[in-house]
Design a protein around this motif. Structure first.
Motif, mmCIF file in Angstrom:
data_model
loop_
_atom_site.group_PDB
_atom_site.id
_atom_site.type_symbol
_atom_site.label_atom_id
_atom_site.label_comp_id
_atom_site.label_asym_id
_atom_site.label_seq_id
_atom_site.Cartn_x
_atom_site.Cartn_y
_atom_site.Cartn_z
ATOM 1 N N VAL A 273 15.532 -1.655 1.528
ATOM 2 C CA VAL A 273 15.069 -2.199 2.808
ATOM 3 C C VAL A 273 13.882 -3.150 2.627
ATOM 4 O O VAL A 273 13.647 -4.003 3.477
ATOM 5 N N CYS A 274 13.174 -3.012 1.522
ATOM 6 C CA CYS A 274 12.058 -3.935 1.277
ATOM 7 C C CYS A 274 12.546 -5.363 1.059
ATOM 8 O O CYS A 274 11.780 -6.310 1.149
ATOM 9 N N ARG B 198 8.237 2.143 -3.824
ATOM 10 C CA ARG B 198 8.515 1.319 -2.646
ATOM 11 C C ARG B 198 7.436 0.248 -2.466
ATOM 12 O O ARG B 198 7.728 -0.892 -2.101
ATOM 13 N N VAL C 276 8.644 -5.662 6.563
ATOM 14 C CA VAL C 276 9.716 -5.916 7.518
ATOM 15 C C VAL C 276 9.128 -6.031 8.919
ATOM 16 O O VAL C 276 8.333 -5.190 9.340
ATOM 17 N N LEU D 63 22.415 -4.155 5.193
ATOM 18 C CA LEU D 63 20.987 -3.949 4.956
ATOM 19 C C LEU D 63 20.236 -3.836 6.282
ATOM 20 O O LEU D 63 19.292 -3.058 6.411
ATOM 21 N N ARG E 199 17.668 2.239 10.348
ATOM 22 C CA ARG E 199 17.485 3.669 10.074
ATOM 23 C C ARG E 199 16.057 3.927 9.616
ATOM 24 O O ARG E 199 15.417 4.885 10.041
ATOM 25 N N ARG F 165 18.475 12.077 -1.269
ATOM 26 C CA ARG F 165 17.688 11.759 -0.081
ATOM 27 C C ARG F 165 16.226 12.152 -0.296
ATOM 28 O O ARG F 165 15.940 13.127 -0.979
ATOM 29 N N GLU G 191 17.933 3.331 -1.093
ATOM 30 C CA GLU G 191 17.777 2.673 0.206
ATOM 31 C C GLU G 191 16.315 2.372 0.521
ATOM 32 O O GLU G 191 15.996 1.365 1.159
ATOM 33 N N ARG H 108 14.170 13.612 1.560
ATOM 34 C CA ARG H 108 13.772 14.950 2.008
ATOM 35 C C ARG H 108 14.081 16.018 0.963
ATOM 36 O O ARG H 108 13.512 17.090 0.985
ATOM 37 N N PHE I 141 0.449 5.497 1.331
ATOM 38 C CA PHE I 141 -0.258 6.190 2.400
ATOM 39 C C PHE I 141 -0.798 7.524 1.912
ATOM 40 O O PHE I 141 -0.204 8.182 1.067
ATOM 41 N N ALA J 95 5.612 2.649 8.013
ATOM 42 C CA ALA J 95 5.929 2.460 6.600
ATOM 43 C C ALA J 95 6.826 1.242 6.412
ATOM 44 O O ALA J 95 6.700 0.505 5.442
ATOM 45 N N LYS K 54 20.517 -0.378 7.491
ATOM 46 C CA LYS K 54 19.614 0.511 6.749
ATOM 47 C C LYS K 54 18.187 0.354 7.245
ATOM 48 O O LYS K 54 17.438 1.321 7.352
ATOM 49 N N ALA K 55 17.814 -0.897 7.532
ATOM 50 C CA ALA K 55 16.450 -1.132 8.016
ATOM 51 C C ALA K 55 16.255 -0.474 9.385
ATOM 52 O O ALA K 55 15.188 0.076 9.661
ATOM 53 N N GLU L 14 12.975 6.231 11.234
ATOM 54 C CA GLU L 14 12.252 7.274 10.497
ATOM 55 C C GLU L 14 10.745 7.030 10.529
ATOM 56 O O GLU L 14 9.977 7.946 10.771
ATOM 57 N N ASP L 15 10.322 5.810 10.224
ATOM 58 C CA ASP L 15 8.889 5.543 10.152
ATOM 59 C C ASP L 15 8.616 4.044 10.257
ATOM 60 O O ASP L 15 8.702 3.309 9.285
ATOM 61 N N SER M 209 6.177 -2.354 4.408
ATOM 62 C CA SER M 209 7.082 -2.851 3.369
ATOM 63 C C SER M 209 7.499 -4.291 3.644
ATOM 64 O O SER M 209 8.444 -4.787 3.039
ATOM 65 N N ARG N 88 4.572 8.694 3.724
ATOM 66 C CA ARG N 88 5.412 8.181 4.810
ATOM 67 C C ARG N 88 6.692 7.667 4.202
ATOM 68 O O ARG N 88 6.823 6.503 3.881
ATOM 69 N N LEU N 89 7.651 8.555 4.042
ATOM 70 C CA LEU N 89 8.946 8.166 3.484
ATOM 71 C C LEU N 89 9.980 8.126 4.593
ATOM 72 O O LEU N 89 9.756 8.631 5.694
ATOM 73 N N PHE N 90 11.119 7.506 4.302
ATOM 74 C CA PHE N 90 12.250 7.515 5.232
ATOM 75 C C PHE N 90 13.092 8.729 4.850
ATOM 76 O O PHE N 90 14.000 8.635 4.030
ATOM 77 N N GLU N 91 12.755 9.874 5.441
ATOM 78 C CA GLU N 91 13.234 11.162 4.943
ATOM 79 C C GLU N 91 14.743 11.240 4.768
ATOM 80 O O GLU N 91 15.234 11.850 3.836
ATOM 81 N N ASP N 92 15.477 10.620 5.682
ATOM 82 C CA ASP N 92 16.925 10.795 5.672
ATOM 83 C C ASP N 92 17.623 9.765 4.781
ATOM 84 O O ASP N 92 18.844 9.714 4.736
ATOM 85 N N MET N 93 16.858 8.948 4.085
ATOM 86 C CA MET N 93 17.476 7.888 3.293
ATOM 87 C C MET N 93 17.327 8.157 1.802
ATOM 88 O O MET N 93 16.401 8.853 1.378
ATOM 89 N N THR N 94 18.238 7.574 1.030
ATOM 90 C CA THR N 94 18.194 7.797 -0.413
ATOM 91 C C THR N 94 17.088 6.956 -1.038
ATOM 92 O O THR N 94 16.543 6.039 -0.413
ATOM 93 N N ARG O 113 0.812 -1.214 0.000
ATOM 94 C CA ARG O 113 0.000 0.000 0.000
ATOM 95 C C ARG O 113 0.843 1.260 0.000
ATOM 96 O O ARG O 113 2.010 1.236 0.367
#
Lengths: 281, 330
Positions: A102-103, A165, B214, B194, B200, A149, A98, A151, A85, B208, B197-198, B204-205, B212, A89-95, A83
Motif C-alpha cells: 500500500v505504500c 513499512r 497515501v 492496490l 482496507r 496477517r 500488503e 494480527r 509509532f 498509519a 488494499k489501500a 484499519e488505521d 505511509s 499502528r499496523l493494518f491488523e487484518d492485512m498480510t 516514521r
C-alpha cells in the motif's frame, strides 16, 4: 545543499504547557542520531511535529533547505519523512506483503484503472509488486512470513514490520519512536544490528529510545531534551560525562539521598526508580 | 494446486467449466423461460438491489464510511433518465447516452457530498449523509418545473440498446443480469487492486496510512464517487424499467434497506451483498401470505440475524476470492 533535516526555533504549546520551546537541532544523513530525555521532555512531540501530526506553534522545519512546515502527513511522507509509532499502528487484518504494497499506491496511482480493467496487466503488476514487497521484507528477515496477517505476528515481528513499512516509502528521514520498547534483550540486540545496517549516506535516521545501552551503542550523535528544551548535544561519550544530563535524569545527589531517606521510612521496601530505570556507568 | 481431486475421473477443468456452463444455462436460459412475469419482476428488483448493494459496498464496506444517503444517487440517476428521455421536456436522448450522463452526474454529486464530510467519521458522517439524502429528495419533491414534484414523471421512454428495445420483463432481466455480472466483476477487481488494499488499510488505521504517504482524502473521495456512479447507473435502469419515477421511491427507508443489504450479508464481501439482496428482496415476497405481519416478521428476522451472526451471514474471508480459489479458477 546537503541533505539535512533542520528544526529552527521550533516550539509547540498545548494550552499553557510548552511541550517544546525554541528548539534548534540538525539531523545529518549517514549516521544514527538519537533524541533522549526523561518522560515529558518533548521527544515524541518532536517526531509528531516533523511527521505533521499537529501544527507547530512557532518556528519552522526544513528538509534539504526546503520548508516542510505544515505539510499534511501524507505529503511529508512523500517528500521523504517517514516514521514509526510508539504504540504500534499496523493494518491488523492485512498480510505483511500488503503492508508494504500500500505504500506504493501514491507512486502507482495512475495504474489503478489498468489494474481494474485489464486482468493480464493486473496479474503482471501483482507479481511485480509482491516481488518488490518481498525485497523490502527480506531486509528484515520477514519475507518467509510475508503472507501472514499482522494480527498473527509475535510482538518482535510486529515491531520489525512497522520499521519495514516505514522503509517502504523510500524515506530520506526515518524517525523511530521507541523501536525497542517491549523487546527482550536478545531482540533489542538484533534490532540494533539491523538499525546499524540501515545506515546509508542518503538516509537520516533519528532514534528516540529509553534503552540507554542501545542509544549509547548505536548513536553517532545524541540530542538531550529536557522540559522541551535542548539540554545537551554531542557524541555518546560527551553525553555520558555531561553533569547537566545526569542531573536531569537522576536529580541532584541531594535529591537522590532525600528520596532514599523517604523510602527507608516506609514499611515495605520500595525500589526507587531513578529517571527511566537508567543506570549510568 | 495439487490437492487430491474431489471428483475422481474428471479433470478439474471439465468439472469447473461444466458447473459454470450449468450456472450460465440456468440463469440465462432456464430462469427467463420458466419464470412468470411476476417472478421476473421480483428478480429484476433483486438485480437492481444487487447493483445498489455493490455500489454501497465500496463506500461502506471497503472504505468503512457509513453512508445513509445513498438513495440520493439512485434518485439522481433515475431523474436523469426521467427528464432526458420522456415527454417531460420532450427530450428523447438515447438510453446509453443518458446512462453515461446519469452515472457521471451521480459521481460528481458523490464528490460534492464527499468533500465537505471528509473530516467526519462514524455517527457524524452517517447523520450528515442521511441529511444529504433527504435534501436531494426534498429538492426533487419541490422543484416542480424540473421534476414535476410529487406527481412524478410518467411516460418515460422505453430503453433502446443499439436497436434492441427492452420491453418485456424478460428482456430487462437479461439486460440487468449482464450489467450485474459486469459491475460485480469490476467491483471485485477493484477490491483486489492496490486501491482496494489501500481502502482496507484506511479502514484499519488512517493515521498509519497517511504516514505511509497515501492521501486518504483522495481515497475517500474516490470511494464516494465510484459508489455514487454505480448508484446513479442503477437509478437510470430503475427509471427505464418502471417508466415512472416519483420522489416516493427515494425515501430514507430505501437508503436504510440498502445499508441492510450490505451489512446483513457480511460487510466488504460481494457474496455477502448478493445474499443480503436476496434476504431483503426475496424474504418479504415469501412472507406476502402474512399480509399485515410481513414487515414485522421481516424486522424480527433482521434483528435475529444481527444477534446470531453479528459479522453478517457470510464471514468476510468467504468472498468471491475464496470461491475462485476453492474451485480452482485461481
Amino acid at each position: 545543499m546537503a541533505l539535512v533535516l533542520q528544526f529552527r526555533n521550533v516550539s509547540k504549546k498545548f494550552g499553557a504547557l510548552a511541550a517544546i520551546s525554541d528548539l534548534n537541532v540538525d539531523f545529518k544523513p549517514g549516521i544514527i542520531t538519537s533524541v533522549i530525555g526523561p518522560n515529558g521532555a518533548g521527544k515524541s512531540t518532536a517526531i509528531n511535529l516533523a511527521g505533521g501530526a499537529y501544527p507547530l506553534s512557532g518556528g519552522a522545519i526544513f528538509l534539504d533547505g526546503r520548508d516542510i512546515t505544515g505539510l499534511p502527513p501524507y505529503k511529508l511522507a512523500q517528500s521523504g519523512v517517514s516514521r514509526t509509532f510508539q504504540n504500534l499502528r499496523l493494518f491488523e487484518d492485512m498480510t505483511l506483503i500488503e503492508h508494504i504494497e500500500v505504500c506504493e499506491l501514491t507512486r502507482t496511482f495512475r495504474q489503478v484503472p489498468l489494474e481494474v480493467f485489464w486482468p493480464p496487466a493486473a496479474r503482471r503488476m501483482a507479481v511485480e509488486r509482491e516481488k518488490r514487497a518481498m525485497a523490502v521484507l527480506d531486509k528484515f528477515d520477514l519475507a518467509g512470513i510475508g503472507h501472514v496477517r499482522a494480527r498473527d505476528l509475535p510482538y518482535g515481528h510486529r515491531k520489525l514490520l512497522e520499521i519495514a513499512r516505514a522503509i517502504a516509502v523510500r524515506p530520506r528521514v526515518l524517525f523511530l519512536d521507541e523501536p525497542a520498547a517491549g523487546l527482550n534483550f536478545k531482540e533489542t540486540r538484533a534490532l540494533g544490528e539491523r538499525l546499524l545496517a540501515l545506515r546509508s549516506p542518503d538516509l537520516i535516521i533519528v532514534l528516540i529510545e529509553h534503552d540507554m545501552d542501545m542509544v549509547m551503542r548505536l548513536s553517532d550523535e545524541i540530542y538531550v531534551l529536557h522540559q522541551g528544551r535542548l539540554l545537551a548535544h554531542g557524541t555518546p561519550d560527551q553525553i555520558k560525562g555531561n553533569t547537566d544530563v545526569q542531573t536531569a535524569y537522576l536529580g541532584s545527589p541531594n535529591d537522590h539521598q532525600a528520596l532514599q531517606a523517604a523510602a527507608r521510612t516506609r514499611e515495605s521496601r520500595v525500589r526507587i526508580r531513578t529517571g527511566e530505570g537508567v543506570t549510568w556507568h | 494446486m495439487n490437492q487430491p481431486h474431489p471428483f475422481p475421473g474428471f479433470s478439474h477443468a471439465i468439472v469447473r467449466w461444466g458447473v459454470l456452463a450449468a450456472l450460465v444455462g440456468v440463469i440465462f436460459f432456464a430462469v427467463p423461460l420458466m419464470a412468470k412475469v411476476y417472478e421476473l419482476r421480483v428478480l429484476n428488483n433483486l438485480l437492481l438491489y444487487m447493483l445498489l448493494g455493490a455500489g454501497l459496498t465500496i463506500v461502506v464496506g471497503y472504505a468503512g464510511l457509513l453512508d445513509l444517503g445513498f438513495v440520493a444517487f439512485y434518485a439522481i440517476g433515475a431523474y436523469s433518465y426521467a427528464i432526458l428521455a420522456s415527454a417531460q421536456f420532450d427530450f428523447h436522448l438515447p438510453f446509453l447516452l443518458v446512462l453515461a450522463i446519469g452515472t457521471i452526474l451521480a459521481a460528481f454529486t458523490g464528490l460534492l457530498l464527499g468533500y465537505p464530510v471528509m473530516r467526519l467519521r462514524g455517527d457524524y458522517l452517517a447523520i450528515v449523509t442521511l441529511g444529504f439524502g433527504e435534501i436531494i429528495r426534498i429538492i426533487i419533491n419541490n422543484w416542480n418545473g424540473l421534476t414535476n414534484g410529487p406527481k412524478g414523471i410518467a411516460r418515460i421512454d422505453r430503453p433502446d440498446l443499439l436497436g434492441w428495445q427492452i420491453t418485456t420483463p424478460r428482456d430487462l432481466y437479461l439486460f440487468l443480469l449482464v450489467v450485474v455480472i459486469l459491475v460485480y466483476t469490476l467491483v471485485f477487481r477493484l477490491e483486489r487492486s492496490l486501491l482496494g488494499k489501500a481502502w482496507r488499510a484506511m479502514r484499519e488505521d488512517q493515521v498509519a496510512l497517511r504516514a505511509s504517504g497515501v492521501d486518504t482524502t483522495r481515497l475517500k473521495l474516490l470511494a464516494f464517487a465510484l459508489s455514487a456512479s454505480i448508484g446513479g447507473a442503477a437509478g437510470v435502469f430503475f427509471a427505464a424499467s418502471q417508466r415512472f419515477v416519483s420522489p416516493e421511491s427515494f425515501v430514507l427507508h430505501e437508503s436504510i434497506l440498502i445499508v441492510v443489504i450490505v451489512v446483513i450479508g457480511g460487510v466488504a464481501n460481494l457474496i455477502g451483498t448478493v445474499i443480503g439482496a436476496f434476504v431483503v428482496v426475496i424474504v418479504p415476497e415469501l412472507l406476502r401470505g402474512y399480509q399485515d405481519y410481513r414487515m414485522l416478521l421481516f424486522g424480527l428476522l433482521l434483528v435475529l440475524g444481527i444477534i446470531l451472526r453479528p459479522e453478517g451471514l457470510v464471514p468476510q474471508r468467504y468472498g468471491i476470492g475464496w470461491i475462485l480459489k476453492k474451485t480452482g479458477w485461481r
